[in-house]
Design an enzyme around this catalytic site. Structure first.
Site, PDB file in Angstrom:
ATOM      1  N   ILE A 113       0.816  -1.222   0.000  1.00 29.99           N
ATOM      2  CA  ILE A 113       0.000   0.000   0.000  1.00 29.99           C
ATOM      3  C   ILE A 113       0.848   1.270   0.000  1.00 29.99           C
ATOM      4  O   ILE A 113       0.417   2.310  -0.473  1.00 29.99           O
ATOM      5  CB  ILE A 113      -0.987  -0.030   1.188  1.00 29.99           C
ATOM      6  CG1 ILE A 113      -2.147   0.922   0.938  1.00 29.99           C
ATOM      7  CG2 ILE A 113      -0.304   0.274   2.505  1.00 29.99           C
ATOM      8  CD1 ILE A 113      -3.331   0.705   1.853  1.00 29.99           C
ATOM      9  N   THR A 170      -5.023  -4.083  -0.511  1.00 23.56           N
ATOM     10  CA  THR A 170      -5.569  -5.432  -0.716  1.00 23.56           C
ATOM     11  C   THR A 170      -6.818  -5.671   0.125  1.00 23.56           C
ATOM     12  O   THR A 170      -7.518  -6.647  -0.076  1.00 23.56           O
ATOM     13  CB  THR A 170      -4.529  -6.494  -0.362  1.00 23.56           C
ATOM     14  OG1 THR A 170      -4.160  -6.294   0.995  1.00 23.56           O
ATOM     15  CG2 THR A 170      -3.322  -6.375  -1.247  1.00 23.56           C
ATOM     16  N   ASP A 197       0.537  -5.935   9.875  1.00 23.33           N
ATOM     17  CA  ASP A 197       0.500  -4.958  10.967  1.00 23.33           C
ATOM     18  C   ASP A 197      -0.457  -5.463  12.037  1.00 23.33           C
ATOM     19  O   ASP A 197      -1.587  -5.842  11.723  1.00 23.33           O
ATOM     20  CB  ASP A 197       0.044  -3.593  10.428  1.00 23.33           C
ATOM     21  CG  ASP A 197       1.064  -3.019   9.444  1.00 23.33           C
ATOM     22  OD1 ASP A 197       2.273  -3.241   9.649  1.00 23.33           O
ATOM     23  OD2 ASP A 197       0.651  -2.365   8.464  1.00 23.33           O
ATOM     24  N   THR A 245      11.817 -13.203   4.834  1.00 24.32           N
ATOM     25  CA  THR A 245      11.099 -11.921   4.917  1.00 24.32           C
ATOM     26  C   THR A 245      11.958 -10.949   5.743  1.00 24.32           C
ATOM     27  O   THR A 245      12.722 -11.381   6.612  1.00 24.32           O
ATOM     28  CB  THR A 245       9.742 -12.113   5.626  1.00 24.32           C
ATOM     29  OG1 THR A 245       9.981 -12.800   6.865  1.00 24.32           O
ATOM     30  CG2 THR A 245       8.778 -12.931   4.792  1.00 24.32           C
ATOM     31  N   GLU A 246      11.817  -9.662   5.482  1.00 24.20           N
ATOM     32  CA  GLU A 246      12.586  -8.666   6.244  1.00 24.20           C
ATOM     33  C   GLU A 246      12.259  -8.776   7.734  1.00 24.20           C
ATOM     34  O   GLU A 246      13.141  -8.738   8.583  1.00 24.20           O
ATOM     35  CB  GLU A 246      12.287  -7.241   5.743  1.00 24.20           C
ATOM     36  CG  GLU A 246      13.276  -6.722   4.702  1.00 24.20           C
ATOM     37  CD  GLU A 246      12.926  -7.152   3.279  1.00 24.20           C
ATOM     38  OE1 GLU A 246      11.763  -7.529   3.045  1.00 24.20           O
ATOM     39  OE2 GLU A 246      13.830  -7.130   2.422  1.00 24.20           O
TER      40      GLU A 246
END
Ligand code: SAM
Length: 270
Positions: free
Chosen positions: A75, A112, A134, A243-244
């Site tokens: 986003i 999304t 989040d 993944t980070e």
């Protein structure tokens, strides 16, 4: 905000050609549809990384799923641009040595929570990743979570039967929230906290089956039952380590809560 987001009115009107130029169908003309000009690809997008952040998972998945087209949806504008630049740099860097590498990943700016069915048709996707969403801790913010009954319905719609949703979080309560929503969805015997519980009369199995996972670090030893489990184990290792946010948890010695849900066949209607 959403008024500046661009999205197709339907999946057929989405032109993917600038995202996956190596997969534009040869010898086909652009097709004009409802004022949109679409250059068809040789295959559809089948993997979605929802809230992909800086794209670490996309980059790791590219060589692991070479036959799939993989899309990150994000986003934040600047983050999306960063991922686009990252992919374009990797494509140039590997153009001579491995020209197919990184051609199968791309990133798109999208909300999304609102527009998933604008991009994907029913049953189009094989894998959906929801990695470190989040947490929105406060109860009044729970409606902003990307897993809810309503959104489970959208994930079930765009996912093919047999396809999987992969979730990972470092917030135990959010892990339980996601699990309860997916397990309750489509199961008329179990109600979620929100509207997700009911479809299909008398159905006691939900639309998603929770897959039993290997212990962390033992993914390689996992016995492959009929093909898919080996793949699931490989992808689970990937979301933990590539993944980070997953890397951050490794550095801090924290915990990760992973669940994988397989989309069941549609119920047979009497
Ligand atoms: N998945 C990445 C990872 O595991 O490292 C990034 C996780 S980050 C904590 C969550 C990401 O989801 C952020 O980049 C955020 O901008 C994005 N996001 C939040 N809501 C979204 C939405 N409705 N649509 C698309 N992306 C969203």
């Amino acid at each position: 905000s959403d008024h500046r987001l661009t999205y197709p009115a339907s999946p057929a009107l989405m032109d993917w050609s600038s995202h996956y130029p190596a997969f534009v169908a040869p010898d086909t003309q652009s097709v004009a549809k409802d004022h949109a000009v679409v250059k068809p690809l040789t295959k559809p997008v089948t993997v979605a990384d929802i809230g992909c952040g800086f794209g670490g998972l996309l980059v790791a998945l590219s060589p692991l799923l070479p036959d799939e087209l993989i899309l990150g949806l994000e986003i934040r504008t600047q983050v999306t641009e960063y991922v686009e630049d990252r992919i374009s740099a990797l494509r140039s860097q590997y153009a001579d040595r491995s020209p197919r590498l990184y051609q199968n990943i791309s990133c798109l700016r999208a909300n999304t929570m609102k527009f998933l069915p604008n991009f994907f048709t029913r049953g189009q996707l094989s894998h959906i990743f929801l990695c470190f969403p989040d947490p929105h801790f406060k109860a009044r913010k729970h409606k902003a979570r990307i897993v809810s009954g309503t959104l489970c319905a959208e994930y079930a719609y765009v996912l093919r039967p047999g396809g999987c949703v992969y979730t990972i979080t470092d917030v135990e309560e959010l892990g339980e929230w996601m699990r309860s929503r997916f397990e309750a969805f489509g199961n008329s015997g179990v109600g979620g906290e929100d509207e997700g519980g009911e479809t299909g009369e008398g159905r006691t199995e939900g639309m998603f089956e929770t897959i039993e996972l290997p212990e962390e670090g033992k993914e390689g030893e996992w016995v492959d039952e009929g093909g898919q489990k080996g793949l699931v184990a490989m992808l689970v290792r990937c979301i933990r380590e590539e993944t980070e946010e997953g890397k951050k948890v490794t550095r801090n010695g924290g915990k990760r809560f992973v669940s994988v849900f397989r989309r069941r066949e549609d119920p047979a209607w009497p």
